[in-house]
Design a protein around this motif. Structure first.
Motif: not given
Length: 632
Positions: A106-116, A143-154
């Motif tokens: 999750x820290x990776x997803x969080x960092x990417x969302x902050x940059x987004x 997300x497509x690879x199933x590594x991060x959940x899709x709901x937050x990205x959508x």
């Protein structure tokens, strides 16, 4: 830092191109202690992509616990990197190493969302806007690879792109493609509404219009009747025409436009003219498209789209060949054998072509193509007799599932109860799709109706009455899918069945199996000298010339026409001190294909002798190889 740079320079100078693509190891950069001493500079410098690659290798060999300091270094780089090129290289490396992305969690997803989110308010800061676009691209791939959940990205993509006019132009321009990809996998997430908003801006309208047209195409292919699918495809055809008005040089839109035109024209009276015309334009555009894509970087989400376009081109090639012989003015007095093979290939195109992500082409072929091919036989009694004679007397067609299936469809009863055959001599072989009408009309009235109606009107009514049950009732050929499933199951038992190797190997395996099916369809004579290696012995038992290079060339040409055309190369030298017949280079693995002809012993044990020759090339790589043999 100087020591790390010097070590990296030394490593790059001594490495092969393949090793440079994989990236350095921690040892190449001076060891973990040296990397941690320079962690702050590595995270912020252009060397971040190399640090990501080294961490991925170290994680694979040492596990998560020992890799924790390096994982923190990578996360710091994702959060703090201010160079667009370095950030792009780092996220590209992350998508190529899914195990590393999972370990970062999750820290990776969080960092990417902050940059987004930072890109939304970037204003005139081009670097921040482009980094945000790369972060969005990386999140889509994870997300497509199933590594991060899709709901937050959508939810995030919907929120970010809801007002595209308020976004930095360079950031907004990247969003429509990503929204379209997510919509393809999550069609009920409401992303089409966001794409509609993008139609009003000059820098987003072209991609948005294309993605909306693709969405309409996916919906059209889900229809279960000829009329509904054809009607929707006509709408999609005009959607792509509108895209071409906005951008006349858009190759992917023109490819879809031509392919749909060919598909819709197949049932037209002048199909023999219209389908080849559409196919010619498609093939010319496809050649330009392949040349343009050959040297470009392809994100993982775009790879399936390129395969989709290739599949449409392959199916259009089959339709073009079949259209020539569908008209009533074609007497079939010439090469009837070739005509039958051509029509059967179009009739069962779903066995060799898959169109669109997660959408098998069976729906297209069964609904749009199969009825037209059947009607070509039904309108002329001598064509049905020709097929029956081939099944009874021609070894090539006797066991052909496609020919059996077509024959079964043409023989289905047409009077009253579908389970009851009509009296001898009264069977109308031209009427095979009457179940719905026969169930609602009294038997006597139904018989009078079929005798008095004009054949042309009868044909049109048959097409309108074709339903899903008619499609399923045909004779199925499960051998192809069963063979692939058995091969996959056996390969999964191997200790070398690693994730990074298994997936690309399955792609090569399926393509090779499709090649063998294609060879079976070619037969002994129709390929001419090009497929001479497929021929059997002559009746006198004399020795025939069998040139192994013909087999090599045939297989290489097939790969060139498949989705592997960019990564398959022939006669590659300096492979373990030798020359590889075919070298297929995926991003994470290379496979060598040895093309051999065995004339005496084609048993499993007899063919196993060849495996070591290809395996020699694999000593430093994956211990898989594909060896092709032909028994004559």
């Amino acid at each position: 830092m100087q020591d790390v740079e010097e070590r990296l320079t030394t490593w790059a100078r001594r490495s092969t191109p393949a090793t440079r693509r994989l990236g350095p190891t921690v040892s190449d950069l001076g060891g973990i202690e040296e990397m941690l001493k320079s962690s702050d500079l590595l995270a912020r410098s252009p060397l971040l992509p190399y640090a990501v690659q080294a961490t991925a290798h170290f994680l694979r060999d040492s596990g998560v616990a020992d890799s924790r300091p390096l994982l923190d270094l990578v996360l710091a780089g994702v959060r703090e990197q201010q160079s667009h090129a370095a950030f792009c290289g780092a996220t590209d490396a992350l998508t190529q190493h899914p195990a590393l992305a999972r370990a970062l969690g999750p820290p990776l997803a969080k960092a990417l969302y902050l940059r987004l989110r930072a890109a939304v308010n970037a204003g005139d800061d081009l670097t921040i806007a482009l980094i945000g676009a790369e972060a969005a691209d990386c999140l889509v791939q994870l997300t497509l690879a199933g590594i991060t959940p899709p709901a937050r990205l959508l939810g995030a993509m919907y929120e970010v792109a809801e007002d595209p006019a308020a976004l930095p132009e360079n950031f907004a321009a990247r969003l429509p493609r990503l929204l379209g990809v997510l919509d393809a996998h999550h069609p009920n997430a409401g992303l089409r509404d966001v794409l509609q908003h993008c139609l009003g801006l000059d820098h987003t309208c072209r991609d948005a219009a294309f993605e909306l047209a693709l969405g309409d195409l996916r919906q059209a292919l889900g229809r279960d009747s000829y009329d509904s699918m054809a009607s929707d495809l006509r709408v999609v055809y005009h959607r792509f025409a509108e895209v071409l008005l906005l951008d006349p040089d858009r190759l992917d839109a023109r490819l879809y436009h031509c392919a749909i035109d060919a598909l819709l024209s197949l049932a037209a009276p002048d199909a023999s003219i219209r389908v080849p015309a559409a196919a010619t334009t498609l093939h010319e555009t496809f050649s330009r498209y392949r040349a343009w894509r050959r040297r470009t970087r392809t994100p993982s989400w775009a790879a399936s789209r390129q395969s989709d376009i290739t599949a449409w081109a392959e199916m259009t090639l089959l339709l073009e060949a079949a259209a020539t012989h569908l008209g009533d003015d074609d007497p079939w007095y010439g090469d009837g054998h070739h005509i039958l093979v051509t029509l059967l290939r179009a009739y069962t195109a779903h066995q060799t072509v898959t169109v669109l992500t997660d959408t098998p082409s069976s729906s297209i072929v069964e609904t749009m193509v199969a009825p037209v091919v059947e009607d070509a036989f039904l309108r002329r009694e001598h064509r049905v007799n020709f097929l029956r004679h081939a099944l009874e007397h021609d070894d090539e067609f006797r066991d052909d599932p496609a020919a059996q299936r077509l024959h079964a469809a043409l023989r289905r009863p047409t009077y009253g109860d579908a389970s009851t055959s009509p009296p001898e001599g009264q069977a109308d072989r031209g009427k095979v799709r009457w179940r719905l009408l026969a169930e609602t009309v009294p038997a006597g009235d139904f018989n009078d109706f079929t005798k008095n109606i004009k054949p042309e009107a009868l044909d049109r009514l048959e097409i309108r009455l074709r339903d899903k049950d008619d499609v399923i009732a045909g004779v199925e050929d499960p051998k192809y899918s069963r063979l692939l499933e058995n091969l996959r199951r056996k390969l999964e038992e191997s200790r070398d069945w690693l994730p990074d190797i298994a997936e690309p190997f399955l792609v090569l395996l399926e393509t090779t199996v499709r090649f063998t099916y294609r060879c079976y369809e070619v037969g002994r004579t129709m390929g001419g000298s090009y497929t001479e290696y497929l021929r059997g012995r002559d009746r006198e038992g004399k020795k025939q010339k069998v040139d192994e290079s013909l087999f090599h060339q045939h297989y290489r040409q097939y790969l060139s026409d498949s989705s592997l055309y960019r990564i398959a190369n022939a006669e590659v030298i300096d492979q373990a001190g030798g020359r590889a017949d075919i070298l297929v280079s995926f991003p994470k693995a290379q496979f060598n294909v040895e093309c051999k002809i065995e004339e005496n012993d084609a048993t499993v044990d007899g063919l196993r002798w060849y495996v070591h020759q290809a395996a020699e090339y694999q000593k430093a790589k994956a211990s898989f190889a594909v060896t092709g043999q032909v028994a004559l």
